[in-house]
Design an enzyme around this catalytic site. Sequence first.
Site, PDB file in Angstrom:
ATOM      1  N   GLY A   1       0.843  -1.199   0.000  1.00 45.63           N
ATOM      2  CA  GLY A   1       0.000   0.000   0.000  1.00 45.63           C
ATOM      3  C   GLY A   1       0.873   1.242   0.000  1.00 45.63           C
TER       4      GLY A   1
ATOM      5  N   HIS B   1      -4.732 -21.750  47.057  1.00 49.72           N
ATOM      6  CA  HIS B   1      -3.517 -22.424  47.497  1.00 49.72           C
ATOM      7  C   HIS B   1      -3.487 -23.852  46.972  1.00 49.72           C
ATOM      8  CE1 HIS B   1      -0.166 -23.655  49.974  1.00 49.72           C
ATOM      9  NE2 HIS B   1      -0.863 -24.725  50.326  1.00 49.72           N
TER      10      HIS B   1
END
Length: 466
Positions: A114, A444
């Site tokens: 482009g 945990h």
Amino acid sequence: MNYDVIVIGSGPGGYVAAIRCAQLGMKTAIVEKYPTLGGTCLNVGCIPSKALLDSSEHYHNAAHTFKTHGINLSNLKVDLKQMITRKNDVVKQNTDGIQYLMKKNKIEVHQGVGSFVDKTTVKVTKDDGSSSDIQGKNIIVATGSKPSNLPFIKLDKDRVITSTEALNLKETPKHLVVIGGGVIGLELGSVYARLGAKVSVIEFMDSLIPTMDRTMGKELQKSLKKIGFEFFLKHKVTAVEKKGKEVTVKADNAKGETVEIKGDYVLVSIGRRPYTDGLNAEAAGLKLTDRGQIEVNDHLQTNVPNIYAIGDVVKGAMLAHKAEEEGVFVAETLVGQKPHINYNLIPGVVYTWPEVAAVGYTEEQLKEKGIKYKAGKFPFMASGRARASMDTDGLVKVLADAETDEILGVHMIGPRTADMIAEAVVAMEYRASAEDIARMSHAHPTYTEAFKEACLAATDNRALHI
Ligand code: FAD
């Protein structure tokens, strides 16, 4: 062909911008010079490097830690060709995915380079030289970046290589010399160190990953030494010479002495430069900075009001998620919304093992700004989860305002910190205090407990497990 928006470049900045524009009802086109979409990140960056990091980590664990886990293997071998094939498959799944997303969102893809004809017209030139012009009311430039080089280094892309070639090697180097101790050099160096290469890193500054909190660089250096890295910090590379299969890198140390490091491959990873080659930015009247970036204001708008620029081609961190945020920002700005990006809270990650992840201010920045802070640290050595997985290198460091306790920076080095940092980003977006996190339940055993413990340490030194 007329569009509301033309996006030039299909990396994470460009394709995300295009999707958000389409979602907001704009007729959108995307222009990409390569046959596959996804830019640097998907083709030769984030995704392939992580695929190889994962494969090499499996091998390294099988070779070095499985035995301790009670798993014995014999005849362990690296099949680099297969590793690269799998990496290519991963890339293809991702780039095909972007193609699908373009179709789903009715975004027209124009393959070709482009270049601006004027401020509303983009010429798309295909590889065969044929071209066509498309018009856009607004244009978003997302042309990204390319690897930088030093003027005296000749990249032969065979033995003297950039990250792009390092993702496609045909053999494991015996001795890989890495110029630059930043993220890309350390990630790709890790891939080959885990596969058995000796890796020497030459860095100009006095620390690895020098833009991150200094503690991170020091800790990472210790961990990488264990897998066969050697480091030449405060060394300035002055020459790279290739003779047959041998490459010699010359570098001056702080005393002015020249050292010579010989290897079979040299990876030049000294950063990336904004890429605007072939864009013909002058035709649109776009201003560039003296560093070659497209100049933008705080709304990512260039000096030409209907043209915006995002991602690696503009100022700021060269990161995929920063480019994505900017893509969404511009799309929403175009329809009159008032989006916001907090650049201070864009996390940075290094996918070595241990991983390094950070958000917010470093300790050095807080000192420089004269902000009074308190620091809380928690080492992974004291984490039950990390001991269970034998990943005890590293620590979490939390920096909080001395008076208000607001978290100002979080720096982590350890297992899965790339994912853990998200909690710190959320906390800081909501302006949490260290006390807030310290009072929240963390499952945990998880690595995330280390963040909670570092927050406890930052508030009256009350970490529980150290
Ligand atoms: P790019 O991804 O560079 O895309 C730009 C696109 O524009 C390209 O496809 C290019 O072909 C196209 N283009 C350029 N000019 C034209 C033109 N004139 N016409 C048409 N098309 C054009 N970042 C992370 O956040 N996490 C990571 O783990 C990470 N790992 C990385 C690993 C490596 C080895 C490398 C090299 C980079 C890594 N990055 C990572 C950085 C990340 O890839 C970039 O920040 C990101 O790709 C920038 O996105 P972008 O959209 O701005 O540009």
